[in-house]
Enzyme design. Structure first.
Site, short mmCIF file in Angstrom:
data_model
loop_
_atom_site.label_atom_id
_atom_site.label_comp_id
_atom_site.label_asym_id
_atom_site.label_seq_id
_atom_site.Cartn_x
_atom_site.Cartn_y
_atom_site.Cartn_z
N LYS A 179 0.88 -1.18 0.00
CA LYS A 179 0.00 0.00 0.00
C LYS A 179 0.91 1.23 0.00
CE LYS A 179 -1.69 3.07 2.25
NZ LYS A 179 -1.70 4.47 1.75
N GLU A 185 9.78 1.72 10.58
CA GLU A 185 10.81 2.74 10.29
C GLU A 185 10.10 4.08 10.42
OE1 GLU A 185 13.91 2.11 9.78
OE2 GLU A 185 13.81 -0.04 9.50
N CYS A 194 13.78 11.25 6.46
CA CYS A 194 13.62 10.86 7.86
C CYS A 194 14.91 10.97 8.64
CB CYS A 194 13.07 9.46 7.94
SG CYS A 194 13.99 8.32 6.93
N GLU A 232 9.61 16.58 14.61
CA GLU A 232 10.05 16.40 13.23
C GLU A 232 9.27 17.37 12.34
OE1 GLU A 232 8.99 12.71 11.14
OE2 GLU A 232 11.11 12.63 10.60
P1 NAD Z 1 2.28 8.70 7.42
O1 NAD Z 1 2.57 7.95 8.66
O2 NAD Z 1 1.20 9.68 7.43
O3 NAD Z 1 1.94 7.69 6.23
C1 NAD Z 1 2.77 6.61 5.89
C2 NAD Z 1 1.92 5.52 5.25
O4 NAD Z 1 0.99 5.03 6.22
C3 NAD Z 1 1.08 6.01 4.07
O5 NAD Z 1 1.02 4.99 3.09
C4 NAD Z 1 -0.29 6.21 4.72
O6 NAD Z 1 -1.35 6.11 3.80
C5 NAD Z 1 -0.33 5.09 5.72
N1 NAD Z 1 -1.26 5.28 6.82
C6 NAD Z 1 -1.73 6.46 7.33
N2 NAD Z 1 -2.59 6.23 8.34
C7 NAD Z 1 -2.67 4.88 8.49
C8 NAD Z 1 -3.38 4.02 9.37
N3 NAD Z 1 -4.19 4.50 10.31
N4 NAD Z 1 -3.20 2.69 9.24
C9 NAD Z 1 -2.39 2.19 8.31
N5 NAD Z 1 -1.68 2.93 7.44
C10 NAD Z 1 -1.81 4.28 7.53
O7 NAD Z 1 3.67 9.34 7.01
P2 NAD Z 1 4.00 10.23 5.76
O8 NAD Z 1 3.55 11.61 6.03
O9 NAD Z 1 3.55 9.58 4.51
O10 NAD Z 1 5.60 10.13 5.74
C11 NAD Z 1 6.41 10.95 6.48
C12 NAD Z 1 6.90 10.24 7.74
O11 NAD Z 1 7.60 9.05 7.41
C13 NAD Z 1 7.86 11.06 8.51
O12 NAD Z 1 7.54 11.04 9.87
C14 NAD Z 1 9.19 10.39 8.27
O13 NAD Z 1 10.17 10.58 9.23
C15 NAD Z 1 8.81 8.98 8.14
N6 NAD Z 1 9.83 8.24 7.41
C16 NAD Z 1 10.60 7.35 8.08
C17 NAD Z 1 11.59 6.65 7.42
C18 NAD Z 1 12.45 5.65 8.10
O14 NAD Z 1 12.99 4.80 7.44
N7 NAD Z 1 12.62 5.70 9.40
C19 NAD Z 1 11.77 6.85 6.06
C20 NAD Z 1 10.98 7.79 5.42
C21 NAD Z 1 9.99 8.46 6.12
#
Ligand code: NAD
Length: 472
Positions: A170, A245, A279, A379
């Site tokens: 997804k 992650e 991230c 963040e």
């Molecule tokens: P997000 O958590 O909003 O979304 C990530 C994914 O989760 C998306 O596909 C989203 O549709 C899905 N999602 C959202 N709500 C959900 C739920 N209730 N249940 C299941 N899935 C759900 O994050 P974002 O805004 O897309 O990405 C940015 C974040 O990702 C930042 O906090 C960043 O630090 C983190 N990030 C971490 C890493 C790492 O490897 N540690 C890498 C890249 C990004």
């Protein structure tokens, strides 16, 4: 405009079972460039059933049987580098240079590393009178964000397939197009039907249905810490393995005697790349109080080199952020920094000159930031660098470790021994010593609220394995 109405399930593109659509916008022009289906729990059921149906046979394949389609997939990623870069440019706003080198180049490096690793990986070992088997974890739900949209897909799907797992992916709402392109490459690589499946849709509908699905054995999630917590709770109730992650607030610590100019310039490149949507970004620059103003001046000068502009132009080093929502969030943080006493040394919350359209943010350096300020704790996920003064090494360590996160960081010192001694005390999953380069084969993941588990390299493969002991 491309209008897609299908999901990739059971080895074919099939009409979605949901009626809604997600609009994909080009963040530099604000134009809608595509729509993809906003899937439903019914799509998830179909995809998990396909993955479950394929799991036993794929899990019993030999290493060589898996290597053949994985090698074809790796080769396809190599052939499609330009199309991948252009797709990520269009849906993320990433400048073409960075999109080519990193957004397209890194997934290729990761896929290549797994082809090599799998060729030599031993899935069984002898322990006394036992043979210990490393078996696939089963059906994997992979949920990914938008900031490195193909890398995060490849870093989950490729090791999962190499381990013998089947996958339902997804991708993030904002960047589904490169995920669809990836699905086309998987399809052409000749994996058995059901081994890989793609369902686009929202997090609350498709993501939540997938994370809680009884047919899923392991949830591999990259995204925000807030959503990671929800996923871990859901997975915990289902006794599913989980790999998270999550976010970061990484510190780059410049110890006295280090090359200050190089440390600050590398920091600027690190934090402004991808418009700060990384991230692992070093969003906190920690310098000794005696070098503070010098460091702020170097950082402000460096920020001027990252003037935002058209991501399609080869000269552009920084494009827009991904969406209007993300821009407003970043500007809100810059304003909160100012309200709490930070000084704007470069950038600020105003719209960049000459860019009335597009989600552009000025590369911003905030000085006089203290460790408890919101901009030093949360963040931001935008092009904002906070410069923080420390009194001595102990104080620097206290500040570096003083957030809920522990994903990455940097340390610079006059000699490697001093830097390594400091790095060992940082609560962080990776630390770059005196400007050491990112290594796509080294384990990647967080301490504290930055996550559970590791991606990349051997550690990343082993996340997708479970062990069985046969006693003789
Ligand atoms: P997000 O958590 O909003 O979304 C990530 C994914 O989760 C998306 O596909 C989203 O549709 C899905 N999602 C959202 N709500 C959900 C739920 N209730 N249940 C299941 N899935 C759900 O994050 P974002 O805004 O897309 O990405 C940015 C974040 O990702 C930042 O906090 C960043 O630090 C983190 N990030 C971490 C890493 C790492 O490897 N540690 C890498 C890249 C990004």
């Amino acid at each position: 405009m491309q209008q897609h109405a299908d999901q990739y399930i059971g080895g074919a593109w099939r009409p979605t079972l949901g009626g809604g659509v997600l609009e994909v916008r080009n963040p530099a022009t604000e134009a809608v460039i595509a729509t993809v289906p906003a899937g439903t729990a019914a799509d998830v059921d179909a995809a998990v059933a396909a993955a479950r149906g394929a799991a036993r046979a794929w899990g019993l394949t030999t290493r060589e049987e898996r290597l053949a389609p994985l090698t074809r997939l790796r080769d396809a990623l190599a052939e499609r580098q330009q199309q991948i870069a252009e797709t990520v440019l269009a849906e993320l706003g990433c400048p073409i240079g960075f999109a080519t080198a990193v957004q397209a180049g890194l997934p290729l490096a990761v896929a290549s590393s797994y082809v090599e690793l799998l060729a030599g990986y031993e899935f069984q070992e002898k322990v006394g009178n036992s043979t210990v088997l490393s078996e696939p974890a089963g059906v994997v739900a992979a949920i990914t964000p938008w900031n490195y949209p193909l890398h995060q897909v490849v870093a989950k799907v490729v090791p999962a397939l190499a381990a013998g797992c089947t996958v339902v992916l997804k991708p993030a709402e904002d960047t589904p197009l490169v995920a669809r392109l990836f699905a086309e490459l998987v399809d052409a690589a000749g994996f058995p039907a059901g081994v890989f499946n793609l369902v686009t849709g929202t997090g609350v509908e498709v993501g939540a249905a997938l994370a809680g699905h009884p047919g899923v054995d392991l949830v591999s999630f990259t995204g925000s810490t807030a959503v990671g917590r929800l996923i871990a709770e859901t997975a915990g109730r289902g006794i599913k393995k989980v790999s998270l992650e999550l976010g970061g607030k990484s510190a780059n610590v410049v110890l006295p005697g280090a090359d200050l100019g190089r440390a600050v310039n590398v920091n600027a490149a690190n934090v402004f790349a991808n418009s700060g949507q990384t991230c692992t970004a070093w969003t906190r620059l920690l310098v000794h109080q005696d070098q503070y103003e010098e460091a702020v001046a170097i950082a402000a000068k460096a920020a001027a080199k990252y003037a935002p502009g058209d991501p399609a132009s080869p000269e552009t080093r920084m494009g827009p952020v991904v969406s209007a929502k993300q821009r407003d969030r970043v500007l809100g943080y810059i304003r909160s920094g100012i309200e709490q006493g930070a000084r704007v040394a470069a950038g600020g919350p105003e719209t960049p000159e000459g860019l009335p359209t597009g989600y552009f943010v000025r590369p911003t350096v905030l000085a006089d930031v203290t460790p408890e300020m919101t901009v030093a704790q949360e963040e931001i996920f935008g092009p904002v660098l906070s410069v923080i003064a420390y009194r001595d090494e102990e104080h620097a360590l206290e500040i570096a470790n003083g957030t809920e996160y522990g994903l990455a960081g940097g340390v610079w010192a006059a000699d490697e021994e001093t830097a390594v001694a400091f790095a060992r005390r940082m609560d962080s999953g990776q630390v770059h010593v005196n400007g050491g380069q990112f290594n796509p084969q080294a384990p990647f993941g967080g301490y504290k609220s930055s996550g559970i588990g590791r991606e990349l390299g051997r550690h990343g493969l082993e996340e997708f394995l479970q062990t069985k002991s046969l006693q003789f």
